[in-house]
Design a protein around this motif. Structure first.
Motif, PDB file in Angstrom:
ATOM      1  N   PHE A  46       0.955  -1.432   0.057  1.00  0.00           N
ATOM      2  CA  PHE A  46       0.037   0.138  -0.129  1.00  0.00           C
ATOM      3  C   PHE A  46       0.990   1.416   0.085  1.00  0.00           C
ATOM      4  O   PHE A  46       1.898   1.124   0.357  1.00  0.00           O
ATOM      5  N   ASN A  47       0.218   2.278  -0.654  1.00  0.00           N
ATOM      6  CA  ASN A  47       0.889   3.761  -0.890  1.00  0.00           C
ATOM      7  C   ASN A  47       1.940   3.826  -1.607  1.00  0.00           C
ATOM      8  O   ASN A  47       2.297   4.808  -2.248  1.00  0.00           O
ATOM      9  N   ARG A  48       2.855   2.721  -1.797  1.00  0.00           N
ATOM     10  CA  ARG A  48       3.923   2.924  -2.360  1.00  0.00           C
ATOM     11  C   ARG A  48       4.079   1.603  -3.454  1.00  0.00           C
ATOM     12  O   ARG A  48       4.014   0.669  -3.061  1.00  0.00           O
ATOM     13  N   GLN A  49       3.560   2.170  -4.649  1.00  0.00           N
ATOM     14  CA  GLN A  49       3.214   1.004  -5.585  1.00  0.00           C
ATOM     15  C   GLN A  49       4.562   0.051  -5.979  1.00  0.00           C
ATOM     16  O   GLN A  49       5.390   0.704  -6.439  1.00  0.00           O
ATOM     17  N   SER A 122       4.217  11.906 -10.894  1.00  0.00           N
ATOM     18  CA  SER A 122       2.898  12.454 -11.443  1.00  0.00           C
ATOM     19  C   SER A 122       2.607  13.829 -11.212  1.00  0.00           C
ATOM     20  O   SER A 122       2.059  14.515 -11.871  1.00  0.00           O
ATOM     21  N   ARG A 123       2.860  14.135  -9.841  1.00  0.00           N
ATOM     22  CA  ARG A 123       2.288  15.386  -9.400  1.00  0.00           C
ATOM     23  C   ARG A 123       3.261  16.402  -9.903  1.00  0.00           C
ATOM     24  O   ARG A 123       2.777  17.392 -10.370  1.00  0.00           O
ATOM     25  N   THR A 124       4.548  16.452 -10.068  1.00  0.00           N
ATOM     26  CA  THR A 124       5.501  17.273 -10.648  1.00  0.00           C
ATOM     27  C   THR A 124       5.024  17.463 -12.038  1.00  0.00           C
ATOM     28  O   THR A 124       4.993  18.774 -12.472  1.00  0.00           O
ATOM     29  N   TYR A 236      -0.426  18.539  -0.774  1.00  0.00           N
ATOM     30  CA  TYR A 236      -1.418  17.507  -1.165  1.00  0.00           C
ATOM     31  C   TYR A 236      -1.600  16.447   0.054  1.00  0.00           C
ATOM     32  O   TYR A 236      -0.587  16.111   0.681  1.00  0.00           O
ATOM     33  N   ASP A 237      -2.545  15.926   0.152  1.00  0.00           N
ATOM     34  CA  ASP A 237      -3.039  14.816   1.297  1.00  0.00           C
ATOM     35  C   ASP A 237      -4.059  15.116   2.130  1.00  0.00           C
ATOM     36  O   ASP A 237      -4.755  14.210   2.577  1.00  0.00           O
ATOM     37  N   ALA A 238      -4.325  16.500   2.368  1.00  0.00           N
ATOM     38  CA  ALA A 238      -5.388  16.927   3.288  1.00  0.00           C
ATOM     39  C   ALA A 238      -5.459  16.171   4.708  1.00  0.00           C
ATOM     40  O   ALA A 238      -6.276  15.998   5.271  1.00  0.00           O
ATOM     41  N   LYS A 353       8.497   9.847  10.193  1.00  0.00           N
ATOM     42  CA  LYS A 353       8.626  11.099  10.023  1.00  0.00           C
ATOM     43  C   LYS A 353       7.342  11.508   9.020  1.00  0.00           C
ATOM     44  O   LYS A 353       7.707  12.733   8.249  1.00  0.00           O
ATOM     45  N   ASP A 354       6.499  10.794   8.255  1.00  0.00           N
ATOM     46  CA  ASP A 354       5.863  11.153   7.377  1.00  0.00           C
ATOM     47  C   ASP A 354       4.452  11.233   7.701  1.00  0.00           C
ATOM     48  O   ASP A 354       3.911  10.489   8.286  1.00  0.00           O
ATOM     49  N   ASP A 355       4.092  12.629   7.460  1.00  0.00           N
ATOM     50  CA  ASP A 355       2.644  13.054   8.282  1.00  0.00           C
ATOM     51  C   ASP A 355       1.496  12.277   7.530  1.00  0.00           C
ATOM     52  O   ASP A 355       0.557  12.102   8.347  1.00  0.00           O
TER      53      ASP A 355
HETATM   54  C1  BGC Z   1       1.765  11.063   0.133  1.00  0.00           C
HETATM   55  C2  BGC Z   1       2.939  11.577   0.877  1.00  0.00           C
HETATM   56  C3  BGC Z   1       3.681  10.600   1.599  1.00  0.00           C
HETATM   57  C4  BGC Z   1       3.998   9.296   0.581  1.00  0.00           C
HETATM   58  C5  BGC Z   1       4.728   8.326   1.021  1.00  0.00           C
HETATM   59  C6  BGC Z   1       2.038   9.885  -0.973  1.00  0.00           C
HETATM   60  O1  BGC Z   1       1.188   9.222  -1.394  1.00  0.00           O
HETATM   61  O2  BGC Z   1       1.055  12.060  -0.535  1.00  0.00           O
HETATM   62  O3  BGC Z   1       2.763  12.485   1.789  1.00  0.00           O
HETATM   63  O4  BGC Z   1       4.917  10.994   1.945  1.00  0.00           O
HETATM   64  O5  BGC Z   1       2.860   9.029  -0.051  1.00  0.00           O
HETATM   65  O6  BGC Z   1       4.800   7.245   0.328  1.00  0.00           O
END
Ligand code: BGC
Ligand code: CA
Length: 421
Positions: A46-49, A122-124, A236-238, A353-355
């Protein structure tokens, strides 16, 4: 806007929900008690494909590790496009005072999360596309950092244009940088603070807008300098603290629907362990009444990916996003422990450290674990060394399933090897 959220403990509301179907259907995942080998247990990345950090190409070996393996994330292109549109809409509606030093240039600086993370790239790309500053190479927008481009001579970006109060202005990416800590942790808010400090010293008067790949970095730059200098910041993230800062002038963010993603992460695991269709309680309603609205996610078959659809959060709607840790009420009905007995799930968060992950995603995982009768063990990595995570899984056999948030998107093999031992 009604986001259909509420806070646990769940009140079991009896309401009629229609089941929604995905465009594509995830395969049925049958699991039975005879399966004991770790390599056959459910795995959700999850989160990091899992993907190539150079090209962004999905890592199909990782995603097909076993038949109970999936990825859960957000539709990164759609979210990035929303952020780009939000930024350019804001700029185009400003008056000429946006150009703080009156040089005819709307100068922005960009804090990049992680060069090797496909969401960051993709955001950049989308930010540059929206601002008219994108340059393509082999038909793909370049997502590399420019470092410095005060005179507009970079060949990684170009100058864009916007009309404010009838006058033409240049939009220029003055500087951009991957925000890495000295030990190598990416998406790093402290690194963004240091970079902004340097930029301000060198060319502070030229900075009219700040764009950030995430809220953690964005809020740090807002608090440290932008707020007191009246410079708009986009994140980005809300995350809750950023959404709260919108009333103080933080410009906007994108909700990647952590309340949808965290649910899918654990729900797929629950379904695999129960031996039911992976879509149960996701696209199709379960016996407790849980189902997601089809407008909030989709399933991409080839990547075996469940992806949440993002929403823009701005001054217009931030009040309904003030609590991003509230669960999604249509999936907050607790499962019956007789038919869904307790199971043990190991979960890791890549960095302390990742909000986004610690502030928003992790509390949601904990709440859904309760709903889904899962006993979760959550371990936290240091953000730069994969062994800071794997060392916290000395005995994978203690768990029934794993939800993995690796540090580098091309490090899936480390985890697959660990589970295959
Ligand atoms: C979030 C970042 C986060 C990253 C970590 C992204 O989807 O937007 O805030 O640092 O995931 O993998
Ligand atoms: Ca200017």
């Amino acid at each position: 806007m009604n986001l259909g959220k509420k806070i646990l403990p769940p009140i079991l509301l009896a309401f009629a929900v229609t089941s929604s179907a995905c465009a594509e259907t995830a395969s049925t995942s049958m699991m039975n008690d005879a399966i004991i080998s770790n390599k056959d247990k459910p795995v959700v990345w999850f989160n990091r494909q899992p993907s190539n950090s150079e090209t962004g190409e999905p890592d199909y070996e990782a995603i097909t590790f076993n038949k109970h393996t999936y990825y859960v994330g957000a539709d990164t292109e759609q979210g990035a496009a929303l952020q780009g549109e939000m930024i350019i809409k804001y700029i185009s509606e400003c008056d000429s005072s946006l150009d703080r030093n009156g040089d005819g240039i709307i100068g922005y600086v960009l804090a990049i999360g992680d060069d090797g993370h496909n969401s960051s790239a993709s955001r950049t790309r989308a930010e540059r596309k929206a601002c008219g500053t994108a340059v393509k190479k082999n038909d793909v927008i370049i997502s590399d950092a420019v470092e410095l481009n005060l005179d507009g001579s970079s060949n990684i970006v170009q100058d864009g244009h916007v009309t404010l109060e009838g006058k033409d202005y240049i939009i220029r990416e003055l500087a951009s940088k991957e925000m890495k800590s000295p030990d190598g942790a990416t998406w790093n808010a402290d690194a963004a603070a240091v970079a902004l400090d340097e930029w301000v010293k060198q060319f502070g008067d030229d900075i009219d807008v700040i764009i950030s790949s995430n809220d953690g970095m964005g809020l740090k730059m807002f608090d440290n300098w932008a707020h007191s200098n009246g410079v708009p910041v986009f994140g980005y993230d809300a995350n809750g603290d950023c959404v709260a800062a919108i009333k103080d002038g933080f410009c906007g963010s994108i909700s990647q629907r952590a309340e949808v993603q965290a649910y899918m992460t654990l729900r797929i695991i629950r379904n695999c362990l129960d031996g039911v269709d992976a879509n149960t309680g996701i696209a199709t309603i379960d016996e407790a009444g849980n189902v997601l609205n089809e407008a909030d996610f989709y399933y991409a078959d080839r990547e075996r990916a469940f992806k949440a659809l993002n929403l823009a959060v701005t001054e217009d709607n931030y009040q309904s996003h003030l609590d991003p840790r509230a669960t999604y009420d249509m999936v907050s009905h607790q499962l019956d422990a007789k038919t869904h007995p307790r199971k043990k799930v190991w979960i890791n968060i890549y960095s302390d450290k990742d909000d986004f992950l610690s502030q928003t995603y992790q509390p949601l995982l904990q709440q859904y674990a309760y709903t889904l009768n899962l006993d979760v063990t959550i371990v936290i990595g240091n953000g730069y060394d994969e062994s800071s995570i794997t060392s916290q899984l000395p005995n994978p056999s203690e768990y029934d399933a794993y939800a993995i948030n690796m540090i580098k998107t091309d490090h899936a093999k480390i985890y697959m090897d660990l589970l295959s031992k």
